[in-house]
Design a protein around this motif. Sequence first.
Motif, PDB file in Angstrom:
ATOM      1  N   THR A   1     -29.667  -5.138  -8.324  1.00 45.25           N
ATOM      2  CA  THR A   1     -29.516  -6.568  -8.055  1.00 45.25           C
ATOM      3  C   THR A   1     -29.267  -6.830  -6.571  1.00 45.25           C
ATOM      4  O   THR A   1     -28.722  -7.867  -6.202  1.00 45.25           O
ATOM      5  N   ALA A   2     -29.647  -5.864  -5.729  1.00 45.40           N
ATOM      6  CA  ALA A   2     -29.545  -5.962  -4.277  1.00 45.40           C
ATOM      7  C   ALA A   2     -28.095  -5.860  -3.823  1.00 45.40           C
ATOM      8  O   ALA A   2     -27.308  -5.108  -4.393  1.00 45.40           O
ATOM      9  N   LEU A   3     -27.714  -6.655  -2.824  1.00 50.95           N
ATOM     10  CA  LEU A   3     -26.375  -6.587  -2.253  1.00 50.95           C
ATOM     11  C   LEU A   3     -25.471  -7.612  -2.923  1.00 50.95           C
ATOM     12  O   LEU A   3     -25.902  -8.726  -3.215  1.00 50.95           O
ATOM     13  N   GLY A   4     -24.213  -7.236  -3.138  1.00 51.54           N
ATOM     14  CA  GLY A   4     -23.299  -8.145  -3.816  1.00 51.54           C
ATOM     15  C   GLY A   4     -21.967  -8.262  -3.109  1.00 51.54           C
ATOM     16  O   GLY A   4     -21.495  -7.320  -2.461  1.00 51.54           O
ATOM     17  N   ILE A   5     -21.364  -9.429  -3.221  1.00 51.70           N
ATOM     18  CA  ILE A   5     -20.008  -9.691  -2.736  1.00 51.70           C
ATOM     19  C   ILE A   5     -19.245 -10.313  -3.893  1.00 51.70           C
ATOM     20  O   ILE A   5     -19.750 -11.252  -4.533  1.00 51.70           O
ATOM     21  N   SER A   6     -18.045  -9.821  -4.183  1.00 53.35           N
ATOM     22  CA  SER A   6     -17.309 -10.336  -5.339  1.00 53.35           C
ATOM     23  C   SER A   6     -15.812 -10.257  -5.134  1.00 53.35           C
ATOM     24  O   SER A   6     -15.312  -9.446  -4.344  1.00 53.35           O
ATOM     25  N   ALA A   7     -15.098 -11.102  -5.856  1.00 57.74           N
ATOM     26  CA  ALA A   7     -13.646 -11.061  -5.933  1.00 57.74           C
ATOM     27  C   ALA A   7     -13.270 -10.719  -7.370  1.00 57.74           C
ATOM     28  O   ALA A   7     -13.990 -11.078  -8.309  1.00 57.74           O
ATOM     29  N   SER A   8     -12.178 -10.005  -7.552  1.00 60.65           N
ATOM     30  CA  SER A   8     -11.790  -9.585  -8.895  1.00 60.65           C
ATOM     31  C   SER A   8     -10.282  -9.665  -9.049  1.00 60.65           C
ATOM     32  O   SER A   8      -9.528  -9.633  -8.073  1.00 60.65           O
ATOM     33  N   THR A   9      -9.849  -9.777 -10.299  1.00 63.20           N
ATOM     34  CA  THR A   9      -8.429  -9.842 -10.581  1.00 63.20           C
ATOM     35  C   THR A   9      -8.143  -9.207 -11.933  1.00 63.20           C
ATOM     36  O   THR A   9      -9.054  -8.903 -12.706  1.00 63.20           O
TER      37      THR A   9
ATOM     38  N   ASN B   1     -24.873 -11.967  -5.922  1.00 62.38           N
ATOM     39  CA  ASN B   1     -25.782 -10.910  -5.492  1.00 62.38           C
ATOM     40  C   ASN B   1     -26.857 -11.532  -4.616  1.00 62.38           C
ATOM     41  O   ASN B   1     -27.502 -12.495  -5.015  1.00 62.38           O
ATOM     42  N   ILE B   2     -27.026 -10.982  -3.441  1.00 59.23           N
ATOM     43  CA  ILE B   2     -27.929 -11.573  -2.446  1.00 59.23           C
ATOM     44  C   ILE B   2     -29.117 -10.654  -2.234  1.00 59.23           C
ATOM     45  O   ILE B   2     -28.951  -9.481  -1.874  1.00 59.23           O
ATOM     46  N   TRP B   3     -30.318 -11.184  -2.471  1.00 58.94           N
ATOM     47  CA  TRP B   3     -31.536 -10.422  -2.228  1.00 58.94           C
ATOM     48  C   TRP B   3     -32.030 -10.732  -0.825  1.00 58.94           C
ATOM     49  O   TRP B   3     -32.215 -11.891  -0.471  1.00 58.94           O
ATOM     50  N   PRO B   4     -32.232  -9.721   0.018  1.00 58.09           N
ATOM     51  CA  PRO B   4     -32.689  -9.981   1.387  1.00 58.09           C
ATOM     52  C   PRO B   4     -34.017 -10.748   1.398  1.00 58.09           C
ATOM     53  O   PRO B   4     -34.834 -10.614   0.483  1.00 58.09           O
ATOM     54  N   ILE B   5     -34.221 -11.544   2.446  1.00 61.11           N
ATOM     55  CA  ILE B   5     -35.476 -12.292   2.585  1.00 61.11           C
ATOM     56  C   ILE B   5     -36.547 -11.340   3.089  1.00 61.11           C
ATOM     57  O   ILE B   5     -36.629 -11.031   4.286  1.00 61.11           O
TER      58      ILE B   5
ATOM     59  N   LYS C   1     -37.015 -13.152  -5.388  1.00 60.22           N
ATOM     60  CA  LYS C   1     -35.972 -14.175  -5.261  1.00 60.22           C
ATOM     61  C   LYS C   1     -34.929 -13.928  -6.365  1.00 60.22           C
ATOM     62  O   LYS C   1     -34.823 -14.666  -7.338  1.00 60.22           O
ATOM     63  N   LEU C   2     -34.162 -12.849  -6.181  1.00 55.56           N
ATOM     64  CA  LEU C   2     -33.207 -12.434  -7.208  1.00 55.56           C
ATOM     65  C   LEU C   2     -31.764 -12.808  -6.878  1.00 55.56           C
ATOM     66  O   LEU C   2     -30.838 -12.349  -7.540  1.00 55.56           O
TER      67      LEU C   2
ATOM     68  N   HIS D   1     -25.212 -13.706 -15.379  1.00 54.79           N
ATOM     69  CA  HIS D   1     -25.717 -13.968 -14.030  1.00 54.79           C
ATOM     70  C   HIS D   1     -26.394 -15.341 -14.065  1.00 54.79           C
ATOM     71  O   HIS D   1     -27.028 -15.701 -15.059  1.00 54.79           O
ATOM     72  N   LEU D   2     -26.274 -16.088 -12.988  1.00 57.42           N
ATOM     73  CA  LEU D   2     -26.811 -17.443 -12.940  1.00 57.42           C
ATOM     74  C   LEU D   2     -27.629 -17.625 -11.669  1.00 57.42           C
ATOM     75  O   LEU D   2     -27.112 -17.538 -10.564  1.00 57.42           O
ATOM     76  N   GLY D   3     -28.946 -17.852 -11.847  1.00 58.67           N
ATOM     77  CA  GLY D   3     -29.837 -18.017 -10.700  1.00 58.67           C
ATOM     78  C   GLY D   3     -30.721 -19.242 -10.843  1.00 58.67           C
ATOM     79  O   GLY D   3     -30.537 -20.060 -11.748  1.00 58.67           O
ATOM     80  N   THR D   4     -31.715 -19.354  -9.974  1.00 55.82           N
ATOM     81  CA  THR D   4     -32.603 -20.519  -9.989  1.00 55.82           C
ATOM     82  C   THR D   4     -33.628 -20.444 -11.111  1.00 55.82           C
ATOM     83  O   THR D   4     -34.203 -21.456 -11.499  1.00 55.82           O
TER      84      THR D   4
END
Length: 288
Positions: A40-48, A61-65, A118-119, A144-147
């Motif tokens: 799912t490419a690169l991800g940034i997350s917070a957890s608890t 999750n950010i897919w590079p352009i 466009k993931l 997961h929630l995308g366009t």
Amino acid sequence: MKKLLVIFSFLGMSLTPASAQEDDQLIFNHLGIGISVGTTALGISASTVLTPYFGIRAGINIWPIIKLRSNMHLGSRIQNWETGDLVKYVEELNAVLSEDQQVPMEMPELVSLHVKPKLTAGHILVDYYPFPRRSNFHLTTGFHLGTGTVVNLHNRHDGSLMAVTAWNNAMKNPDAQDVVQEYGLEPVGLILGDYFIVPDEDGNIDAKIKVSGFRPYLGLGFGRAVPRKRIGCQFDLGVQFWGSPKVVVNGETLQADRVGDQLDDALSIVSRIKVFPVVSFRLVGRIF
């Protein structure tokens, strides 16, 4: 008196770990920030932490352009005719068409496409630890929630198919019907399985592979949402449920199982995926 002091000392020692254990179970008592890489490419997350049995993480999750290249073959509905075979009729068409309706002498045989994955999507995942004191093994559910669009295709140069559009417009022009019928001329476009797609009025082909924007997730793995130490790692293996993919070309929705293999091998596979595999490695640091 000494006996009482000894008793209270033992009571204090026995209560201390219990209090710490209860403290660890308090909701939102610990916070972690992580980065991940995977399918799912690169991800940034917070957890608890919710309880010793449950953790929750949310992020994006950010897919590079990036732009990949692909070529698709243009053809006519006339069996075994290439676009080059049609050029010899352009002069006869232009002889009966007005100046602003003229067909260029050169007709492309291939359309060169930019393919853009466009993931990029957000996610909320809940980890369940069945053996929290003995193992970091976890089961995970969430979404997961995308366009909804996972791949976009567009001709590399805007308007590069205007010659094809001009030809197709001539096929419908009343002034050119004598020539069209005499030689049995047909429009030019993309032959995708059971479908025939023509460029739009601006000479472009815009295609999308679309799936459900809301994608439930199930998986398993090792590692905690928030590590017990300052730095930890988490490995996940699971699947996103995409639903039935749709291929949308110039606003027309096509049935993916009727498109055929003309999208090229990779895109044909994507257009049929209903369950997307997720493999992810996450490095997480505990903030508190």
